[in-house]
Write a protein that holds these residues in place. Structure first.
Motif, PDB file in Angstrom:
ATOM      1  N   LYS A 308      54.486  37.770  16.441  1.00 57.10           N
ATOM      2  CA  LYS A 308      53.431  36.733  16.053  1.00 57.10           C
ATOM      3  C   LYS A 308      52.537  37.126  14.870  1.00 57.10           C
ATOM      4  O   LYS A 308      52.322  36.145  14.153  1.00 57.10           O
ATOM      5  CB  LYS A 308      52.633  36.219  17.158  1.00 57.10           C
ATOM      6  CG  LYS A 308      53.691  35.554  18.299  1.00 57.10           C
ATOM      7  CD  LYS A 308      52.894  34.977  19.584  1.00 57.10           C
ATOM      8  CE  LYS A 308      52.248  35.814  20.084  1.00 57.10           C
ATOM      9  NZ  LYS A 308      52.854  36.759  20.861  1.00 57.10           N
ATOM     10  N   THR A 309      52.167  38.315  14.845  1.00 60.46           N
ATOM     11  CA  THR A 309      51.242  38.722  13.795  1.00 60.46           C
ATOM     12  C   THR A 309      51.773  38.743  12.559  1.00 60.46           C
ATOM     13  O   THR A 309      51.028  38.063  11.835  1.00 60.46           O
ATOM     14  CB  THR A 309      50.822  40.211  13.951  1.00 60.46           C
ATOM     15  OG1 THR A 309      50.627  40.445  15.542  1.00 60.46           O
ATOM     16  CG2 THR A 309      49.456  40.547  13.351  1.00 60.46           C
ATOM     17  N   ALA A 310      52.876  39.064  12.207  1.00 53.75           N
ATOM     18  CA  ALA A 310      53.674  38.671  10.921  1.00 53.75           C
ATOM     19  C   ALA A 310      53.557  37.276  10.434  1.00 53.75           C
ATOM     20  O   ALA A 310      53.414  37.125   9.446  1.00 53.75           O
ATOM     21  CB  ALA A 310      54.809  39.256  11.011  1.00 53.75           C
ATOM     22  N   ILE A 402      44.188  31.640  15.644  1.00 54.20           N
ATOM     23  CA  ILE A 402      43.336  32.130  16.743  1.00 54.20           C
ATOM     24  C   ILE A 402      44.631  32.815  17.638  1.00 54.20           C
ATOM     25  O   ILE A 402      45.753  32.112  18.105  1.00 54.20           O
ATOM     26  CB  ILE A 402      42.985  30.737  17.786  1.00 54.20           C
ATOM     27  CG1 ILE A 402      41.976  30.121  17.008  1.00 54.20           C
ATOM     28  CG2 ILE A 402      42.511  31.180  18.948  1.00 54.20           C
ATOM     29  CD1 ILE A 402      41.551  28.753  17.602  1.00 54.20           C
ATOM     30  N   ASP A 403      44.467  34.150  17.850  1.00 53.41           N
ATOM     31  CA  ASP A 403      45.188  35.094  18.539  1.00 53.41           C
ATOM     32  C   ASP A 403      45.033  34.978  19.932  1.00 53.41           C
ATOM     33  O   ASP A 403      44.146  34.900  20.521  1.00 53.41           O
ATOM     34  CB  ASP A 403      44.877  36.440  18.034  1.00 53.41           C
ATOM     35  CG  ASP A 403      46.415  37.244  18.507  1.00 53.41           C
ATOM     36  OD1 ASP A 403      47.428  36.673  18.865  1.00 53.41           O
ATOM     37  OD2 ASP A 403      46.660  38.556  18.021  1.00 53.41           O
ATOM     38  N   GLU A 404      46.343  34.926  20.641  1.00 53.24           N
ATOM     39  CA  GLU A 404      46.388  34.833  22.251  1.00 53.24           C
ATOM     40  C   GLU A 404      45.372  33.713  22.602  1.00 53.24           C
ATOM     41  O   GLU A 404      44.274  33.819  23.301  1.00 53.24           O
ATOM     42  CB  GLU A 404      45.745  36.003  22.860  1.00 53.24           C
ATOM     43  CG  GLU A 404      46.799  37.195  22.543  1.00 53.24           C
ATOM     44  CD  GLU A 404      48.109  37.171  22.979  1.00 53.24           C
ATOM     45  OE1 GLU A 404      48.537  36.073  23.952  1.00 53.24           O
ATOM     46  OE2 GLU A 404      49.128  37.688  22.367  1.00 53.24           O
ATOM     47  N   GLN A 405      45.863  32.453  22.567  1.00 55.78           N
ATOM     48  CA  GLN A 405      45.074  31.067  22.776  1.00 55.78           C
ATOM     49  C   GLN A 405      44.644  31.097  24.122  1.00 55.78           C
ATOM     50  O   GLN A 405      43.626  30.585  24.441  1.00 55.78           O
ATOM     51  CB  GLN A 405      46.152  29.974  22.378  1.00 55.78           C
ATOM     52  CG  GLN A 405      45.902  28.845  23.200  1.00 55.78           C
ATOM     53  CD  GLN A 405      44.603  28.134  22.339  1.00 55.78           C
ATOM     54  OE1 GLN A 405      44.151  28.396  21.428  1.00 55.78           O
ATOM     55  NE2 GLN A 405      43.962  27.181  23.284  1.00 55.78           N
ATOM     56  N   VAL A 566      45.863  43.071  25.799  1.00 53.86           N
ATOM     57  CA  VAL A 566      46.282  41.988  25.093  1.00 53.86           C
ATOM     58  C   VAL A 566      46.379  42.934  23.467  1.00 53.86           C
ATOM     59  O   VAL A 566      45.557  43.187  23.064  1.00 53.86           O
ATOM     60  CB  VAL A 566      45.603  40.936  24.657  1.00 53.86           C
ATOM     61  CG1 VAL A 566      46.142  39.599  24.259  1.00 53.86           C
ATOM     62  CG2 VAL A 566      44.758  40.329  26.133  1.00 53.86           C
ATOM     63  N   GLY A 567      47.758  42.450  23.159  1.00 57.46           N
ATOM     64  CA  GLY A 567      48.062  42.725  21.722  1.00 57.46           C
ATOM     65  C   GLY A 567      48.271  44.208  21.105  1.00 57.46           C
ATOM     66  O   GLY A 567      48.483  44.316  20.074  1.00 57.46           O
ATOM     67  N   VAL A 568      47.568  45.122  21.677  1.00 57.26           N
ATOM     68  CA  VAL A 568      47.561  46.602  21.286  1.00 57.26           C
ATOM     69  C   VAL A 568      48.852  47.025  20.775  1.00 57.26           C
ATOM     70  O   VAL A 568      49.813  46.851  21.691  1.00 57.26           O
ATOM     71  CB  VAL A 568      46.930  47.487  22.414  1.00 57.26           C
ATOM     72  CG1 VAL A 568      47.062  48.772  21.765  1.00 57.26           C
ATOM     73  CG2 VAL A 568      45.354  47.231  22.204  1.00 57.26           C
TER      74      VAL A 568
HETATM   75 MG    MG Z   1      49.843  39.819  19.179  1.00 60.40          MG
END
Ligand code: MG
Ligand code: ADP
Length: 694
Positions: A308-310, A402-405, A566-568
């Motif tokens: 999703k980051t891309a 907004i990341d990780e809503q 989350v997300g690391v």
């Molecule tokens: Mg992420």
């Protein structure tokens, strides 16, 4: 005495029986006014045993001496004999008769009873019935005189409401206050629901519904009232969300960010890999939204590691290409820091200026970033909820990601909307919300009803499978012995424990903690390996430093709390060991496991804990996050009555009705909607930013 007329806004001390001391007890339950008391609804009901004759009671008690009825029995009759047995423990002894038999009543330490009960009194006794030397007997039963009193009132054979209570304020006392206030309060309840809707959905009047919740005649009565109150909650939220959407669509202007071929090409050259077809499709959906003059409101769903980051970077680069600002809101500081680190690498040699804004920044640094954001000297601002703080403003914010809503809801989006630009007050930013947590349709409809949805289904290429193993704590040492040579060979691992240190009085000392666990590993099974600690109490510099060393391979493993949940993203990490896995929820385990298997080598996730059921493991393997996002996490006030699972049909009705109403009267100007409008603004005006409606 001055007779103040009762209002729903009246202080509860006006209620008979509530003095200054009990007022404090009520306040602890959030009850300040008569209206609050009315809205303090039972959490459940207890059905008391129906009344029976003495012969029926006799049949319910076993034949042997000493046997007892299975519960409380209510019997109505006349006192035949009564005497007081003097002595150190004075006793009141009586017999009660009806047409079918007689029962002995014994009260200890209740000398006052002889003032109240006489031979010939009629009353209702409630208590346990037992057989004693052949007689039926009740010890210390509850006595309710029936002489002259209307029969209905004396009966306990009904649904009794059980209220949320505290140690010092029992449900029964709350019930008394509510009973006292109902006759005066119910007529004061104004029904905000337009007559036409009430007729369409066969809803009972609001005041009547409150009365039935507190004093239901039977279960149907209560269910009908509950349905009415649940409908109100669902309808009101739907109306709020839909009105917001209507107004945004109509009135809000967003900066147009058209995508031209040259821009698309330039953006793609910056990304470190080729986008997957799923990412491509989603980027196109977003680019289409961004080109329009209306603000985008899009939810991007994609499992952990789906890339999703891309997609976010693509959208943010598009904003930068138009000279506009973008903000990225992350749920944790460590994730914000990671985004800054990886995006900065991507931006190398470009003119895009990036800033970090988190809660732990030193005051001077924070002031610098805030000033730069407001002056338009930063193109991208990445941060945590610190971005939402008062005083943070932008020069020309065109896009918010907004990341990780699941940590941020409608309310936060509303706050960010306000910050976009001082010059262009009418302008709203485009908003992209990203989440790995599948949001159930019901909730998406309810709380995120104002969002369009895009989904990434396929994982990026080169993704390796993750094997999950659940082992018992006894084999923990073996696991680390197995890990040791892999670390020696250059692999990297996360080791997750529940606490930071057991010196902390809040933490459970039986749990592994970062400090102790790291020391134990260092001295024992991972002797000689380079280990780092990672948790929320480190300073921002320490955290960034540890993550950088881990990323670069200067550390073999980090022992961490769930701050890394989350997300690391460290593609070289291949193993994650989770201590006390039984303490984590499935969604959390799924997120944690998503930290490995991001690179070329297959990942392994070791869950150490008391043997989990196969079922739990299966759920983790098959379904991924078994727990879905809850309404609580949406940032909106919770429902009191409605239940998104149970009331799905009602939700559908409420949605349809809210949509119709918005069509008919989008400003809620009609007189029959005046009350509704007031109630809506009161409940959701702030959370949804409905100022433009009001
Ligand atoms: Mg992420
Ligand atoms: P999440 O959806 O969980 O936020 P990330 O954006 O962190 O996932 O991506 C997970 C990993 O996949 C990262 O290491 C990222 O660099 C990599 N990745 C993302 N998209 C691609 C792609 N198209 N090709 C190769 N690797 C990719």
């Amino acid at each position: 005495m001055i007779d103040t007329p009762l209002k729903l806004s009246s202080d509860i001390s006006l209620v008979a029986g509530i003095g200054p001391r009990s007022k404090l007890l009520y306040q602890r339950l959030g009850i300040h006014t008569v209206g609050d008391l009315l809205k303090h609804l039972p959490m459940r009901y207890e059905r008391h045993l129906d009344e029976g004759s003495i012969a029926q009671a006799d049949a319910m008690v076993g034949a042997e001496d000493g046997s007892k009825s299975a519960g409380v029995i209510a019997v109505r009759g006349e006192i035949a004999t009564l005497r007081v047995q003097p002595g150190p423990r004075p006793r009141v002894e009586a017999t009660l008769e009806d047409e079918t038999g007689r029962v002995r009543l014994v009260w200890f330490n209740a000398p006052w009873l002889k003032q109240k009960i006489h031979a010939g009194s009629t009353g209702l006794v409630q208590g346990e019935v037992k057989r004693f030397r052949g007689y039926l007997e009740m010890v210390n039963p509850k006595w309710t005189p029936l002489d002259g009193a209307p029969e209905r009132d004396a009966l306990d054979a009904r649904l009794r409401p059980i209220y949320p209570a505290t140690e010092d304020l029992a449900s029964g006392r709350i019930e008394k206050s509510i009973v006292a206030v109902l006759p005066g309060a119910i007529p004061l309840v104004q029904d905000p629901m337009p007559e036409s809707l009430r007729a369409l959905r066969a809803l009972a009047p609001l005041g009547e519904s409150y009365r039935r919740m507190h004093q239901p005649v039977d279960e149907d009565d209560m269910r009908g009232a509950r349905r009415r109150l649940a409908y109100d909650e669902l309808f009101l939220l739907q109306l709020g969300v839909m009105l917001k959407r209507w107004h945004l669509r109509r009135s809000a202007v967003a900066k147009e960010l058209p995508l031209r071929a040259a821009i698309d090409e330039r953006i793609r050259r910056r990304l470190p890999f080729q986008l997957t077809s799923d990412q491509d499709r989603v980027c196109a959906e977003i680019a289409k939204d961004l080109a329009a003059g209306q603000p985008m409101n899009r939810l991007l769903q994609g499992d952990v590691g789906s890339g999703k980051t891309a997609v976010a970077a693509y959208a943010m680069l598009l904003a930068a290409a138009h000279g506009a600002q973008a903000a990225l809101l992350a749920p944790t500081e460590i994730l914000a820091e990671q985004h800054v680190a990886s995006l900065s690498r991507m931006l190398e040699g470009s003119g895009v200026r990036i800033g970090l804004l988190t809660g732990t920044l030193k005051a001077k640094e924070r002031a610098r970033v805030v000033a730069a954001a407001a002056a338009g000297e930063l193109d991208w601002v990445i941060g945590t909820h610190a971005l939402l703080a008062e005083g943070v403003h932008f020069h020309d914010l065109a896009l918010v990601v907004i990341d990780e809503q699941h940590r941020f809801g409608v309310a936060q989006r509303a706050v960010l909307r306000e910050k976009s630009s001082r010059e262009h007050v009418a302008r709203a930013p485009h908003v992209l919300v990203m989440t790995a947590t599948p949001i159930p349709r019901t909730l998406a409809l309810t709380v995120f009803g104002d969002l369009d949805v895009s989904t990434i289904k396929m994982a990026p290429p080169g993704r390796s499978p993750v094997t999950t193993r659940w082992v018992t704590p006894q084999t923990s040492t073996e696991i680390y012995r197995w890990l040791d040579p892999q670390l020696a060979a250059g692999d990297r691992a996360f080791i997750v424990v529940p606490a930071i240190d057991s010196q902390n009085p809040d933490s459970d000392s039986a749990l592994a903690d970062v400090t102790t666990h790291l020391a134990w590993l260092q001295a024992g099974p991972l002797h000689g390996r380079r280990l780092g600690a990672m948790h929320g109490r480190l300073s921002a510099e320490e955290r960034v430093h540890v993550m950088e060393r881990f990323r670069s391979g200067a550390l073999d493993a980090i022992v961490a709390t769930t701050v890394i949940e989350v997300g690391v993203d460290v593609p070289e990490a291949t193993v994650i060991v989770i201590e006390h896995a039984e303490r984590f929820g499935l969604a959390q385990l799924h997120q944690l496991r998503g930290r490995v298997g991001r690179g070329a080598k297959p990942g392994t996730c070791i869950l150490i804990g008391e043997p989990a059921t196969d079922e739990a493991l299966k759920r983790l393997e098959i379904r991924g996050p078994g727990e879905l996002v809850g309404a609580r996490q949406s940032g909106l006030p919770p429902f009191r009555v409605a239940d998104l699972v149970r009331d799905l049909d009602l939700l559908r009705d409420a949605r349809r009705d809210a949509a119709d109403l918005v069509q008919q009267d989008p400003l809620l100007e009609k007189p029959e909607h005046a009350l509704l409008k007031r109630k809506l603004l009161h409940s959701y005006g702030e959370a949804l930013g409905l100022a433009d409606v009001g």
